[in-house]
Design a protein around this motif. Structure first.
Motif, short mmCIF file in Angstrom:
data_model
loop_
_atom_site.label_atom_id
_atom_site.label_comp_id
_atom_site.label_asym_id
_atom_site.label_seq_id
_atom_site.Cartn_x
_atom_site.Cartn_y
_atom_site.Cartn_z
N THR A 124 -28.67 71.40 -42.44
CA THR A 124 -29.60 70.53 -43.17
C THR A 124 -30.33 69.56 -42.25
O THR A 124 -31.08 68.70 -42.72
N ALA A 125 -30.14 69.67 -40.95
CA ALA A 125 -30.78 68.75 -40.00
C ALA A 125 -32.29 68.93 -40.00
O ALA A 125 -32.80 70.05 -40.18
N ARG A 126 -32.99 67.84 -39.83
CA ARG A 126 -34.45 67.87 -39.81
C ARG A 126 -34.95 68.43 -38.46
O ARG A 126 -34.59 67.94 -37.40
N THR A 173 -28.24 63.04 -36.63
CA THR A 173 -27.85 62.08 -37.66
C THR A 173 -26.60 61.32 -37.21
O THR A 173 -25.87 61.78 -36.34
N PRO A 174 -26.34 60.14 -37.80
CA PRO A 174 -25.13 59.39 -37.42
C PRO A 174 -23.85 60.20 -37.60
O PRO A 174 -22.96 60.16 -36.75
N ALA A 192 -33.09 66.54 -35.38
CA ALA A 192 -32.72 65.13 -35.33
C ALA A 192 -31.21 64.98 -35.34
O ALA A 192 -30.50 65.73 -36.02
N ARG A 232 -32.21 63.20 -30.55
CA ARG A 232 -32.44 64.62 -30.78
C ARG A 232 -31.44 65.47 -30.03
O ARG A 232 -30.88 65.06 -29.02
N GLU A 285 -23.88 70.08 -41.21
CA GLU A 285 -24.89 69.09 -40.84
C GLU A 285 -26.07 69.74 -40.12
O GLU A 285 -27.23 69.37 -40.34
N ARG A 296 -23.64 62.93 -34.99
CA ARG A 296 -23.34 62.32 -33.70
C ARG A 296 -21.84 62.08 -33.53
O ARG A 296 -21.26 62.39 -32.49
N LYS A 298 -35.52 55.06 -37.98
CA LYS A 298 -35.03 56.08 -38.93
C LYS A 298 -34.19 57.12 -38.23
O LYS A 298 -33.34 57.76 -38.85
N ARG A 299 -34.39 57.29 -36.93
CA ARG A 299 -33.71 58.37 -36.21
C ARG A 299 -32.63 57.83 -35.27
O ARG A 299 -31.93 58.60 -34.65
#
Length: 255
Positions: A144-146, A107-108, A105, A64, A141, A111, A253-254
Motif C-alpha cells: 500500500t506504499a505510495r 512510512t513511520p 515513500a 524514500r 506496508e 521504517r 508529510k513524508r
C-alpha cells in the motif's frame, strides 16, 4: 544484531535464509556496477544515497526507499556519511513486493519494521514467530506504499557523455555550446531516450535534487540558491507546480 562495517565481507546470495537484513554506515562509497540474485530493498536511515540503473538515476533521502529486482544492474554512490539499511528477498520463497524497479515513500510504521528486520541475525527463521509477523507487516506496508515518480531517465547517447548528472544541468543553449551539438539535436535525443524535452528533464532533475536537500534539513532559501532559482518564491512556485504542495508540507508529510 547484523551491523556491518564497510570492510566486512558480505554476499546475501550466499546465505541460506529467504530474508537477509543488514545495517551499515559508510562514507564516500562507490559500489561499482553489480547485481544480486535476490531482490533488494534499500533505505537510507540517515543521509542520502544516489542509486543508478542502466537507464535511470535517483536520490534516496530518508523519506524514500527503492526496490531493485533480482538481476538488475545498479550502482550506489555515497558522497558523505550515510547509515543505510538493506533487506534482500529470495523471490523463490518470498513474493516480490513490486513487479519492477520501484521507489516508494517510507512510512513511520514501515521504517520501524524495516529497522527491526535489518538487525535480525542471518540465521533468523522467517517462517514462524515474531520474525514471520515482521515480514508479513513489511510486505503489507509495501503493498500500500505510495509510489514516488523519482526515477529520472538518463540518455545513453554518447554525444551527451559530458553531461554531468551530479551537478545542476545547464540550460539548453549552454549545453549546446559545451558539447558542440545543436539544440534541436539535443531536444530530439532527449525526446527519444527519456520521453521528455530537455527542459522538462532538467526540471525533473531539479525536483529530485530539491527533495534530497530539503530532506537533509536545508532551508528553502539555501535550496533555491543551490538550484539556481532567482528567489525563494520562484522555487516554492516551481515545487508546488511539480508536486502540488509547498516544500515544507511535502517534507512534513513524508518525514
Amino acid at each position: 544484531m547484523v551491523w556491518l562495517a564497510p570492510s566486512d565481507p558480505f554476499d546475501a546470495d550466499q546465505l541460506a535464509r529467504p530474508v537477509v537484513g543488514i545495517a551499515s554506515r559508510m562514507v564516500q562509497h562507490d559500489s561499482g556496477w553489480h547485481s544480486h540474485a535476490r531482490g533488494q530493498l534499500l533505505f537510507a536511515y540517515a543521509g542520502s544515497i544516489r542509486i543508478m540503473l542502466p537507464d535511470a538515476t535517483s536520490i534516496l533521502p530518508p523519506i524514500r526507499m527503492v526496490w531493485i529486482p533480482p538481476g538488475t544492474p545498479h550502482r550506489v554512490t555515497i558522497r558523505s556519511e550515510v547509515e543505510y539499511r538493506s533487506i534482500y528477498l529470495d523471490e523463490m520463497r518470498v513474493a516480490a513486493p513490486f513487479a519492477g524497479t520501484a521507489i516508494v515513500a517510507m512510512t513511520p510504521l514501515l521504517r520501524e519494521v524495516f529497522e527491526r528486520m535489518s538487525l535480525q541475525p542471518f540465521d533468523t527463521d522467517w517462517s514462524a514467530g515474531a520474525a514471520q509477523n515482521l515480514l508479513a507487516v513489511c510486505l503489507d506496508e509495501l503493498a500500500t506504499a505510495r509510489h514516488e515518480p523519482m526515477l529520472l531517465p538518463v540518455p545513453s547517447d554518447p554525444r551527451l557523455a559530458r553531461l554531468d548528472i551530479e551537478e545542476l544541468p545547464p540550460g539548453l543553449e549552454d549545453l549546446s555550446c559545451r558539447i558542440g551539438v545543436t539544440t534541436r539535436t539535443i531536444s530530439r535525443i532527449f525526446r527519444r531516450e527519456t520521453g521528455m524535452s530537455y527542459q522538462a528533464w532538467r526540471q525533473s532533475w531539479r525536483l529530485l535534487r530539491a527533495v534530497d536537500l530539503l530532506a537533509s534539513g536545508l532551508g528553502v532559501t539555501r535550496v533555491a540558491s543551490d538550484l539556481g532559482f532567482s528567489s525563494d518564491s520562484a522555487f516554492i512556485a516551481f515545487f508546488r507546480q511539480m508536486t502540488g504542495e509547498t516544500p515544507k508540507r511535502y517534507i512534513d508529510k513524508r518525514g
